[in-house]
Scaffold this motif. Structure first.
Motif, PDB file in Angstrom:
ATOM      1  N   LEU A  65       0.823  -1.202   0.000  1.00 46.75           N
ATOM      2  CA  LEU A  65       0.000   0.000   0.000  1.00 46.75           C
ATOM      3  C   LEU A  65       0.861   1.258   0.000  1.00 46.75           C
ATOM      4  N   VAL A  66       1.930   1.253   0.787  1.00 48.09           N
ATOM      5  CA  VAL A  66       2.828   2.412   0.820  1.00 48.09           C
ATOM      6  C   VAL A  66       3.472   2.622  -0.553  1.00 48.09           C
ATOM      7  N   ALA A  67       3.881   1.520  -1.189  1.00 47.07           N
ATOM      8  CA  ALA A  67       4.495   1.632  -2.513  1.00 47.07           C
ATOM      9  C   ALA A  67       3.494   2.146  -3.540  1.00 47.07           C
ATOM     10  N   VAL A  68       2.261   1.660  -3.473  1.00 44.75           N
ATOM     11  CA  VAL A  68       1.229   2.106  -4.411  1.00 44.75           C
ATOM     12  C   VAL A  68       0.960   3.593  -4.234  1.00 44.75           C
ATOM     13  N   TYR A  69       0.867   4.017  -2.975  1.00 49.33           N
ATOM     14  CA  TYR A  69       0.645   5.445  -2.712  1.00 49.33           C
ATOM     15  C   TYR A  69       1.777   6.281  -3.323  1.00 49.33           C
ATOM     16  N   GLY A  70       3.019   5.859  -3.082  1.00 46.28           N
ATOM     17  CA  GLY A  70       4.156   6.605  -3.596  1.00 46.28           C
ATOM     18  C   GLY A  70       4.193   6.646  -5.116  1.00 46.28           C
ATOM     19  N   LEU A  71       3.888   5.522  -5.751  1.00 46.10           N
ATOM     20  CA  LEU A  71       3.900   5.475  -7.213  1.00 46.10           C
ATOM     21  C   LEU A  71       2.790   6.342  -7.801  1.00 46.10           C
ATOM     22  N   CYS A  72       1.618   6.336  -7.172  1.00 46.20           N
ATOM     23  CA  CYS A  72       0.523   7.175  -7.660  1.00 46.20           C
ATOM     24  C   CYS A  72       0.862   8.653  -7.514  1.00 46.20           C
ATOM     25  N   ARG A  73       1.458   9.013  -6.397  1.00 44.58           N
ATOM     26  CA  ARG A  73       1.866  10.409  -6.199  1.00 44.58           C
ATOM     27  C   ARG A  73       2.907  10.804  -7.241  1.00 44.58           C
ATOM     28  N   LEU A  74       3.844   9.913  -7.503  1.00 46.06           N
ATOM     29  CA  LEU A  74       4.876  10.200  -8.499  1.00 46.06           C
ATOM     30  C   LEU A  74       4.270  10.324  -9.894  1.00 46.06           C
ATOM     31  N   ALA A  75       3.303   9.451 -10.205  1.00 43.96           N
ATOM     32  CA  ALA A  75       2.720   9.437 -11.546  1.00 43.96           C
ATOM     33  C   ALA A  75       1.970  10.723 -11.864  1.00 43.96           C
ATOM     34  N   THR A  76       1.313  11.326 -10.876  1.00 41.64           N
ATOM     35  CA  THR A  76       0.515  12.518 -11.157  1.00 41.64           C
ATOM     36  C   THR A  76       1.273  13.818 -10.919  1.00 41.64           C
ATOM     37  N   THR A  77       2.509  13.749 -10.451  1.00 44.26           N
ATOM     38  CA  THR A  77       3.278  14.977 -10.256  1.00 44.26           C
ATOM     39  C   THR A  77       3.478  15.740 -11.569  1.00 44.26           C
ATOM     40  N   PRO A  78       3.888  15.100 -12.671  1.00 46.00           N
ATOM     41  CA  PRO A  78       3.982  15.848 -13.930  1.00 46.00           C
ATOM     42  C   PRO A  78       2.635  16.392 -14.388  1.00 46.00           C
ATOM     43  N   LEU A  79       1.571  15.611 -14.188  1.00 45.36           N
ATOM     44  CA  LEU A  79       0.239  16.074 -14.573  1.00 45.36           C
ATOM     45  C   LEU A  79      -0.151  17.311 -13.775  1.00 45.36           C
ATOM     46  N   VAL A 125      -6.658   4.412  -1.012  1.00 42.65           N
ATOM     47  CA  VAL A 125      -5.303   4.942  -0.865  1.00 42.65           C
ATOM     48  C   VAL A 125      -4.767   5.410  -2.217  1.00 42.65           C
ATOM     49  N   VAL A 126      -5.093   4.682  -3.281  1.00 40.77           N
ATOM     50  CA  VAL A 126      -4.705   5.110  -4.628  1.00 40.77           C
ATOM     51  C   VAL A 126      -5.235   6.512  -4.909  1.00 40.77           C
ATOM     52  N   GLY A 127      -6.500   6.753  -4.539  1.00 41.15           N
ATOM     53  CA  GLY A 127      -7.088   8.068  -4.772  1.00 41.15           C
ATOM     54  C   GLY A 127      -6.361   9.171  -4.038  1.00 41.15           C
ATOM     55  N   THR A 128      -5.977   8.903  -2.789  1.00 44.16           N
ATOM     56  CA  THR A 128      -5.251   9.930  -2.032  1.00 44.16           C
ATOM     57  C   THR A 128      -3.862  10.173  -2.627  1.00 44.16           C
ATOM     58  N   GLY A 129      -3.199   9.124  -3.095  1.00 45.73           N
ATOM     59  CA  GLY A 129      -1.889   9.290  -3.713  1.00 45.73           C
ATOM     60  C   GLY A 129      -1.950  10.100  -4.992  1.00 45.73           C
ATOM     61  N   LEU A 130      -2.969   9.844  -5.804  1.00 52.55           N
ATOM     62  CA  LEU A 130      -3.124  10.602  -7.043  1.00 52.55           C
ATOM     63  C   LEU A 130      -3.331  12.080  -6.748  1.00 52.55           C
ATOM     64  N   GLY A 131      -4.131  12.378  -5.732  1.00 49.59           N
ATOM     65  CA  GLY A 131      -4.368  13.771  -5.380  1.00 49.59           C
ATOM     66  C   GLY A 131      -3.131  14.454  -4.832  1.00 49.59           C
ATOM     67  N   ALA A 132      -2.332  13.718  -4.063  1.00 48.07           N
ATOM     68  CA  ALA A 132      -1.120  14.306  -3.489  1.00 48.07           C
ATOM     69  C   ALA A 132      -0.141  14.737  -4.576  1.00 48.07           C
ATOM     70  N   GLY A 133      -0.029  13.944  -5.642  1.00 50.01           N
ATOM     71  CA  GLY A 133       0.885  14.291  -6.720  1.00 50.01           C
ATOM     72  C   GLY A 133       0.487  15.555  -7.453  1.00 50.01           C
ATOM     73  N   LEU A 134      -0.803  15.845  -7.508  1.00 52.13           N
ATOM     74  CA  LEU A 134      -1.268  17.047  -8.199  1.00 52.13           C
ATOM     75  C   LEU A 134      -0.964  18.326  -7.430  1.00 52.13           C
ATOM     76  N   PHE A 135      -0.958  18.239  -6.098  1.00 51.98           N
ATOM     77  CA  PHE A 135      -0.980  19.441  -5.268  1.00 51.98           C
ATOM     78  C   PHE A 135       0.324  20.224  -5.274  1.00 51.98           C
ATOM     79  N   GLN A 136       1.451  19.565  -5.016  1.00 49.18           N
ATOM     80  CA  GLN A 136       2.673  20.298  -4.716  1.00 49.18           C
ATOM     81  C   GLN A 136       3.210  21.139  -5.869  1.00 49.18           C
TER      82      GLN A 136
END
Length: 418
Positions: A65-79, A125-136
């Motif tokens: 779960l931690v890895a999935v969260y991190g990967l989702c955050r990383l994936a949406t950072t460029p977006l 958790v995937v949803g929260t990771g995707l949102g985190a990548g968009l924010f920063q």
């Protein structure tokens, strides 16, 4: 020549904490939004392991779960950077907060209501990771709109200070709440922080919400075509150097903190879990102090050179950690934390001030991606080095990598004179 009795006294030129950015109403709203959101992240980090264990999962499921969260955050950072430039950073941040509010509240509901399925928790958790990548990236892109140029470094430093302060206080408060009540309640508090953040963002002035305006010539002629991110990357030695230095520096630091530091505390210093906590707190506390220190460097001219020199100080401090005993390691890690924040804040400020507004989101997302993208490799490599050669070699390798990266940065005129 004026008599000594009538001379105007010189102003002290040393760094002093600058709270000037907080006089801006819209910056204060952004500051509160980010601070509350980071505080809530600590509740997520503490509550998730206990929730996984509560429903019958183990270390493997938690790691996944931690890895999935991190990967989702990383994936949406460029977006997040692309959308910040195209629709405006304010809209991206608000959507991110509202999305994470929904997903986090859902985790709280299913945790409190009964015996949730791990697959369902993972999906949320995937949803929260995707949102985190968009924010920063959007947050970095909007800050220069809210502050004048001479307050930008102080504003970035205050953001950093608030983040580290929340990182110090949040886990303890979250742990007490999980023990006293439940992981579900802790996720509920996390959801509430996103709601508070969204309300603060909603109060930011309308003129800061729009897409970056197009500069028009004074004679009324059509505006020149905007450059693209790839054109900027090809033509900007500053951006290329910053990306390379960021990636190289983060190649080893993440693994040093997550893998090398626990090994050093237990195997080399015989300090146990409590000693590890003290070492980690020293680095985090130093990073917090670095934010206060950098907020006083508003009048600094050659920020790029100062950032690279501060990075070299960090490298030297890291090299001392395994040889200084426990007390010495605490001091060295505190110094490394201060230097790390000074370097990060000044580099971000230099890039913000040298990037066109319509590209700032994408540039910030590229820097964040360079910082986060190598973290999985850093952890794996650190584990292999520690198993084969011990934690001391890992710290020396980290120091050597940092020293090489920041020396290269200092040798590049575009960054040195930024």
């Amino acid at each position: 020549m004026a008599d000594s009795a009538t001379r105007t006294p010189r102003r002290r030129s040393g760094p002093r904490l600058s709270l000037e950015p907080l006089r801006s109403r819209d910056y204060r709203l952004l500051f509160v939004a980010e601070s509350v959101s980071v505080f809530g992240d600590a509740f997520h980090a503490v509550a998730l392991p206990w929730l996984v264990y509560q429903v019958g999962g183990g270390a493997r499921e938690l790691g996944l779960l931690v890895a999935v969260y991190g990967l989702c955050r990383l994936a949406t950072t460029p977006l997040g950077g692309i959308l910040a430039d195209r629709v405006g950073p304010w809209h991206v941040m608000l959507v991110s907060d509202l999305g994470r509010l929904v997903f986090t509240a859902a985790i709280a509901v299913v945790a409190v209501a009964g015996d949730p399925d791990l697959v369902l928790i993972g999906a949320l958790v995937v949803g929260t990771g995707l949102g985190a990548g968009l924010f920063q990236p959007a947050a970095y892109a909007i800050t220069p709109r809210l502050l004048p140029a001479d307050q930008l470094a102080a504003g970035n430093a205050l953001h950093s200070t608030a983040g580290f302060a929340a990182g110090l206080v949040g886990p303890g408060v979250a742990g007490l709440l999980v023990v006293a009540l439940s992981p579900g309640v802790a996720f509920g508090v996390d959801a509430l922080t996103f709601a508070v953040s969204a309300v603060c963002l909603g109060a930011i002035g309308m003129h800061h919400r729009r897409v970056a305006p197009v500069a028009r010539p004074a004679d009324g002629a059509p505006p020149p075509p905007r450059s693209t991110f790839w054109q900027l990357l090809r033509g900007s030695p500053l951006l290329r150097t910053v990306l390379a230095v960021t990636a190289a520096a983060n190649l080893t630091v993440g693994g040093m903190i997550r893998v090398g530091l626990p090994s050093l505390a237990s195997a080399d210093l015989a300090a146990g879990a409590g000693g590890f906590g003290g070492l980690l707190a020293a680095f985090t506390g130093g990073s917090l102090a670095g934010g206060f220190f950098t907020a006083g460097l508003a009048r600094l001219r050659r920020r790029g050179a100062t950032a690279m020199l501060s990075g070299l100080v960090m490298a030297a401090a890291v090299a001392l950690v395994p040889f200084a005993g426990y007390a010495g390691a605490v001091v060295a890690l505190a110094v490394a934390g201060v230097a790390s924040t000074v370097t990060n804040v000044l580099i971000i400020t230099v890039v913000q001030q040298h990037t066109a507004a319509h590209l700032l989101g994408r540039v910030m997302s590229a820097i964040l991606f360079a910082a986060l993208g190598l973290f999985p490799l850093s952890g794996v490599a650190a584990g292999l080095v520690v198993d084969a050669y011990g934690s001391g070699v890992l710290f020396l390798a980290t120091a050597a990598t940092l020293g090489a990266a920041f020396s290269v940065g200092l040798s590049r005129r575009a960054l040195r004179e930024g």
